[in-house]
Design a protein around this motif. Sequence first.
Motif, PDB file in Angstrom:
ATOM      1  N   PHE A  70      60.990  58.896 -19.387  1.00  0.00           N
ATOM      2  CA  PHE A  70      62.400  58.878 -19.772  1.00  0.00           C
ATOM      3  C   PHE A  70      62.784  57.528 -20.380  1.00  0.00           C
ATOM      4  CE2 PHE A  70      62.102  62.083 -16.463  1.00  0.00           C
ATOM      5  CZ  PHE A  70      62.767  63.152 -17.039  1.00  0.00           C
ATOM      6  N   LYS A  71      62.113  56.484 -19.954  1.00  0.00           N
ATOM      7  CA  LYS A  71      62.452  55.150 -20.445  1.00  0.00           C
ATOM      8  C   LYS A  71      61.949  54.904 -21.864  1.00  0.00           C
ATOM      9  CE  LYS A  71      62.110  50.242 -19.257  1.00  0.00           C
ATOM     10  NZ  LYS A  71      61.641  49.261 -18.255  1.00  0.00           N
ATOM     11  N   TYR A  72      60.762  55.446 -22.186  1.00  0.00           N
ATOM     12  CA  TYR A  72      60.114  55.070 -23.433  1.00  0.00           C
ATOM     13  C   TYR A  72      60.045  56.175 -24.485  1.00  0.00           C
ATOM     14  CZ  TYR A  72      58.444  50.966 -20.862  1.00  0.00           C
ATOM     15  OH  TYR A  72      58.368  49.808 -20.135  1.00  0.00           O
ATOM     16  N   TYR A  73      60.491  57.388 -24.170  1.00  0.00           N
ATOM     17  CA  TYR A  73      60.285  58.472 -25.134  1.00  0.00           C
ATOM     18  C   TYR A  73      60.927  58.192 -26.493  1.00  0.00           C
ATOM     19  CZ  TYR A  73      65.050  60.367 -24.695  1.00  0.00           C
ATOM     20  OH  TYR A  73      66.417  60.543 -24.752  1.00  0.00           O
ATOM     21  N   SER A  74      62.093  57.547 -26.485  1.00  0.00           N
ATOM     22  CA  SER A  74      62.777  57.268 -27.753  1.00  0.00           C
ATOM     23  C   SER A  74      62.012  56.238 -28.580  1.00  0.00           C
ATOM     24  CB  SER A  74      64.204  56.784 -27.499  1.00  0.00           C
ATOM     25  OG  SER A  74      64.204  55.569 -26.766  1.00  0.00           O
ATOM     26  N   HIS A  75      61.241  55.365 -27.916  1.00  0.00           N
ATOM     27  CA  HIS A  75      60.449  54.366 -28.634  1.00  0.00           C
ATOM     28  C   HIS A  75      59.287  55.017 -29.375  1.00  0.00           C
ATOM     29  CE1 HIS A  75      61.831  51.209 -25.432  1.00  0.00           C
ATOM     30  NE2 HIS A  75      62.824  51.753 -26.108  1.00  0.00           N
ATOM     31  N   LEU A  76      58.942  56.242 -28.990  1.00  0.00           N
ATOM     32  CA  LEU A  76      57.816  56.942 -29.606  1.00  0.00           C
ATOM     33  C   LEU A  76      58.295  57.967 -30.625  1.00  0.00           C
ATOM     34  CD1 LEU A  76      55.674  57.503 -26.391  1.00  0.00           C
ATOM     35  CD2 LEU A  76      55.356  55.765 -28.148  1.00  0.00           C
ATOM     36  N   ASN A  77      59.566  57.847 -31.024  1.00  0.00           N
ATOM     37  CA  ASN A  77      60.139  58.761 -32.019  1.00  0.00           C
ATOM     38  C   ASN A  77      60.125  60.214 -31.529  1.00  0.00           C
ATOM     39  OD1 ASN A  77      61.386  59.348 -34.484  1.00  0.00           O
ATOM     40  ND2 ASN A  77      59.435  59.777 -35.499  1.00  0.00           N
ATOM     41  N   ILE A  78      60.364  60.383 -30.228  1.00  0.00           N
ATOM     42  CA  ILE A  78      60.448  61.712 -29.632  1.00  0.00           C
ATOM     43  C   ILE A  78      61.922  62.063 -29.444  1.00  0.00           C
ATOM     44  CG2 ILE A  78      59.946  63.079 -27.566  1.00  0.00           C
ATOM     45  CD1 ILE A  78      57.457  61.355 -27.162  1.00  0.00           C
ATOM     46  N   SER A  79      62.329  63.195 -29.979  1.00  0.00           N
ATOM     47  CA  SER A  79      63.726  63.619 -29.853  1.00  0.00           C
ATOM     48  C   SER A  79      63.980  64.195 -28.466  1.00  0.00           C
ATOM     49  CB  SER A  79      64.065  64.664 -30.918  1.00  0.00           C
ATOM     50  OG  SER A  79      63.385  65.886 -30.645  1.00  0.00           O
ATOM     51  N   GLU A  80      65.277  64.394 -28.141  1.00  0.00           N
ATOM     52  CA  GLU A  80      65.618  64.969 -26.843  1.00  0.00           C
ATOM     53  C   GLU A  80      65.084  66.405 -26.723  1.00  0.00           C
ATOM     54  OE1 GLU A  80      67.602  62.906 -28.434  1.00  0.00           O
ATOM     55  OE2 GLU A  80      67.730  61.356 -26.880  1.00  0.00           O
ATOM     56  N   THR A  81      65.107  67.148 -27.830  1.00  0.00           N
ATOM     57  CA  THR A  81      64.585  68.521 -27.805  1.00  0.00           C
ATOM     58  C   THR A  81      63.089  68.517 -27.549  1.00  0.00           C
ATOM     59  OG1 THR A  81      66.282  69.199 -29.397  1.00  0.00           O
ATOM     60  CG2 THR A  81      64.417  70.680 -29.084  1.00  0.00           C
ATOM     61  N   GLU A  82      62.383  67.585 -28.199  1.00  0.00           N
ATOM     62  CA  GLU A  82      60.941  67.474 -27.974  1.00  0.00           C
ATOM     63  C   GLU A  82      60.656  67.039 -26.542  1.00  0.00           C
ATOM     64  OE1 GLU A  82      59.259  66.266 -32.410  1.00  0.00           O
ATOM     65  OE2 GLU A  82      60.249  64.753 -31.180  1.00  0.00           O
ATOM     66  N   LEU A  83      61.512  66.185 -25.992  1.00  0.00           N
ATOM     67  CA  LEU A  83      61.344  65.753 -24.610  1.00  0.00           C
ATOM     68  C   LEU A  83      61.444  66.938 -23.656  1.00  0.00           C
ATOM     69  CD1 LEU A  83      61.077  63.552 -22.420  1.00  0.00           C
ATOM     70  CD2 LEU A  83      63.569  63.285 -22.528  1.00  0.00           C
ATOM     71  N   VAL A  84      62.418  67.809 -23.885  1.00  0.00           N
ATOM     72  CA  VAL A  84      62.570  69.006 -23.044  1.00  0.00           C
ATOM     73  C   VAL A  84      61.303  69.854 -23.104  1.00  0.00           C
ATOM     74  CG1 VAL A  84      63.795  71.195 -22.803  1.00  0.00           C
ATOM     75  CG2 VAL A  84      65.084  69.089 -23.168  1.00  0.00           C
ATOM     76  N   LEU A  85      60.742  69.981 -24.297  1.00  0.00           N
ATOM     77  CA  LEU A  85      59.511  70.773 -24.438  1.00  0.00           C
ATOM     78  C   LEU A  85      58.353  70.116 -23.687  1.00  0.00           C
ATOM     79  CD1 LEU A  85      57.980  73.132 -25.605  1.00  0.00           C
ATOM     80  CD2 LEU A  85      57.753  71.882 -27.757  1.00  0.00           C
ATOM     81  N   ILE A  86      58.257  68.794 -23.765  1.00  0.00           N
ATOM     82  CA  ILE A  86      57.217  68.075 -23.021  1.00  0.00           C
ATOM     83  C   ILE A  86      57.377  68.302 -21.515  1.00  0.00           C
ATOM     84  CG2 ILE A  86      56.412  65.758 -22.370  1.00  0.00           C
ATOM     85  CD1 ILE A  86      57.017  64.919 -25.283  1.00  0.00           C
ATOM     86  N   LEU A  87      58.621  68.245 -21.056  1.00  0.00           N
ATOM     87  CA  LEU A  87      58.881  68.485 -19.629  1.00  0.00           C
ATOM     88  C   LEU A  87      58.473  69.899 -19.236  1.00  0.00           C
ATOM     89  CD1 LEU A  87      62.360  66.735 -19.208  1.00  0.00           C
ATOM     90  CD2 LEU A  87      60.115  65.841 -18.601  1.00  0.00           C
ATOM     91  N   GLN A  88      58.723  70.853 -20.116  1.00  0.00           N
ATOM     92  CA  GLN A  88      58.330  72.238 -19.825  1.00  0.00           C
ATOM     93  C   GLN A  88      56.810  72.355 -19.757  1.00  0.00           C
ATOM     94  OE1 GLN A  88      59.983  74.776 -18.874  1.00  0.00           O
ATOM     95  NE2 GLN A  88      62.085  74.068 -19.219  1.00  0.00           N
ATOM     96  N   LEU A  89      56.115  71.662 -20.640  1.00  0.00           N
ATOM     97  CA  LEU A  89      54.645  71.667 -20.573  1.00  0.00           C
ATOM     98  C   LEU A  89      54.160  71.097 -19.249  1.00  0.00           C
ATOM     99  CD1 LEU A  89      53.681  70.495 -24.194  1.00  0.00           C
ATOM    100  CD2 LEU A  89      53.439  72.796 -23.246  1.00  0.00           C
TER     101      LEU A  89
END
Length: 216
Positions: free
Chosen positions: A20-39
């Motif tokens: 949660f702290k670094y996802y934005s630094h990796l050019n990951i959007s909030e929608t992509e983050l949700v998908l990663i969490l689902q994985l």
Amino acid sequence: MVNFYNYHKAGFSVFSNTLFKYYSHLNISETELVLILQLEVFAQDKNYFPSNQELAASTNLSAIEISELLQGLINKEVINLEQINDQEGKISNFYSLKPLYKKIDALFEQEQLSRKQSSSNRISQPLGYENQDPLQLTVRQFEIEFGRLLSPIERQEIAAWINEDHYDPEVIKLALREAILAQVYNFKYVDRILLNWQRHNLTTVEQVKNYLQRNV
């Protein structure tokens, strides 16, 4: 009657706070983050290759959108689609999040190193004395303007501007200022500005400022 016990039987998922702290630094959007969490959720339930339909059923996204997002994450080298052979020789696909956590590890180590260096500077330098290293000062200026830590690749690009292209660090900061004024927060835009100034043989701060004043 629904009670906490029913929810408890469904299980709980645990995620690293660093994600949660670094996802934005990796050019990951909030929608992509949700998908990663689902994985992660599916993986913790021993389903390492959920279908697009299964992922769509757990989100507000369609199966087509899921497919596009997964491909985007693969292109960004955040996840990998890999294969494994079981004891019977059967090939199974699975989504690997190793690339993501390797990138997060690198960012975390970089932040820890920066903290140690800052602490060391405070101890070894007289009160009020600032680190005068041009690279570190330039990196810090970018981090302030961008509102985030720079990635290792971005730091390398600044180092290349200074050590290989021999741009004056103060000229780089002027290019950064021009990018911020244009509300374009990326390195490619800054690089184009520097190349344009180089084509006009503008190598000093004074030359750049005169050029900017003439082209206001």
